[in-house]
Write a protein that holds these residues in place. Structure first.
Motif, PDB file in Angstrom:
ATOM      1  N   ARG A 149       3.448  -3.277  14.241  1.00  0.00           N
ATOM      2  CA  ARG A 149       2.732  -2.597  13.150  1.00  0.00           C
ATOM      3  C   ARG A 149       3.594  -2.552  11.899  1.00  0.00           C
ATOM      4  N   TRP A 150       4.894  -2.232  12.054  1.00  0.00           N
ATOM      5  CA  TRP A 150       5.784  -2.192  10.898  1.00  0.00           C
ATOM      6  C   TRP A 150       5.884  -3.573  10.245  1.00  0.00           C
ATOM      7  N   PHE A 153       2.692  -4.257   8.287  1.00  0.00           N
ATOM      8  CA  PHE A 153       2.660  -3.495   7.028  1.00  0.00           C
ATOM      9  C   PHE A 153       3.653  -4.060   6.018  1.00  0.00           C
ATOM     10  N   TYR A 154       4.809  -4.511   6.509  1.00  0.00           N
ATOM     11  CA  TYR A 154       5.807  -5.091   5.617  1.00  0.00           C
ATOM     12  C   TYR A 154       5.280  -6.390   4.998  1.00  0.00           C
ATOM     13  N   LYS A 191       2.199  -7.232   4.513  1.00  0.00           N
ATOM     14  CA  LYS A 191       1.059  -6.991   3.613  1.00  0.00           C
ATOM     15  C   LYS A 191       1.479  -6.245   2.339  1.00  0.00           C
ATOM     16  N   GLY A 241       5.261  -0.678   2.216  1.00  0.00           N
ATOM     17  CA  GLY A 241       4.453  -0.411   3.398  1.00  0.00           C
ATOM     18  C   GLY A 241       5.187   0.347   4.482  1.00  0.00           C
ATOM     19  N   CYS A 270      -6.147  -0.333   9.511  1.00  0.00           N
ATOM     20  CA  CYS A 270      -4.956   0.318   8.952  1.00  0.00           C
ATOM     21  C   CYS A 270      -4.344  -0.533   7.844  1.00  0.00           C
ATOM     22  N   LEU A 271      -4.260  -1.820   8.077  1.00  0.00           N
ATOM     23  CA  LEU A 271      -3.686  -2.717   7.072  1.00  0.00           C
ATOM     24  C   LEU A 271      -4.552  -2.785   5.821  1.00  0.00           C
ATOM     25  N   ASN A 296      -4.334   0.790   4.193  1.00  0.00           N
ATOM     26  CA  ASN A 296      -2.986   1.351   4.103  1.00  0.00           C
ATOM     27  C   ASN A 296      -2.901   2.743   4.739  1.00  0.00           C
ATOM     28  N   PRO A 318      -1.087   4.484   7.810  1.00  0.00           N
ATOM     29  CA  PRO A 318       0.048   4.094   8.643  1.00  0.00           C
ATOM     30  C   PRO A 318      -0.155   4.236  10.150  1.00  0.00           C
TER      31      PRO A 318
END
Length: 172
Positions: free
Chosen positions: A42-43, A46-47, A49, A54, A85-86, A89, A91
């Motif tokens: 997940r991290w 987010f990084y 995207k 993120g 979530c992505l 945004n 988390p």
């Protein structure tokens, strides 16, 4: 794996960079750092995207219209929790999942009633001053609880003494 452990930005960034730049798998980094591989994935997502932004902590206060938009989009486009979530945004997948569950059981009105944090389990005491009778009843309940506690403590001490005496007599 530990649950409910907060990770600071530097730690998250280091983990993500190990996965991306050093070409380690999420599973190996997860084992090394004692965190779940799904969290690492997940991290990383987010990084990729949102960049380093993120991985920053966010204030998790969402409006009703935002929640409704997320749930309706997730349902209409059949998005996975991670994709939702992505896209929005958010988390935590658990946050989106809770919104979906509330929406499914209570409808859009349920999302309006959502508060922040855990619900209070114990009712709050009234603000008005207690009458003399209410004060005496509270004091009586407190004394009864204290008395019951002391009786149990005394019984425990007595049983421990009996066990100790049996041990001593069996040794002789």
């Amino acid at each position: 794996m530990q649950k409910n452990r907060k990770h600071n930005f530097e730690f998250r960034l280091r983990v993500v960079q190990e996965v991306i730049h050093r070409r380690h798998s999420s599973e190996s980094i997860g084992k090394k750092e004692n965190i779940s591989s799904s969290l690492v994935k997940r991290w990383v997502a987010f990084y990729r995207k949102f960049g380093a932004e993120g991985l920053m902590p966010t204030s998790n206060r969402y409006t009703v219209t935002f929640r409704l938009n997320v749930v309706r989009t997730l349902k209409s486009e059949s998005l996975s929790l991670l994709r939702a979530c992505l896209r929005f945004n958010v988390p935590s997948e658990a946050t989106v999942l809770s919104w979906v569950r509330v929406y499914d059981t209570q409808g859009p009105e349920g999302l309006k009633a959502l508060g922040k944090g855990r619900p209070i389990k114990m009712p709050r005491k009234p603000k008005r001053p207690l009458t003399r009778e209410e004060q005496l009843l509270e004091e009586l309940a407190s004394l009864k609880a204290e008395n019951a506690y002391l009786k149990k403590l005394h019984a425990l001490v007595q049983s421990e003494k009996q066990k100790e005496e049996k041990r001593k007599s069996s040794k002789n």
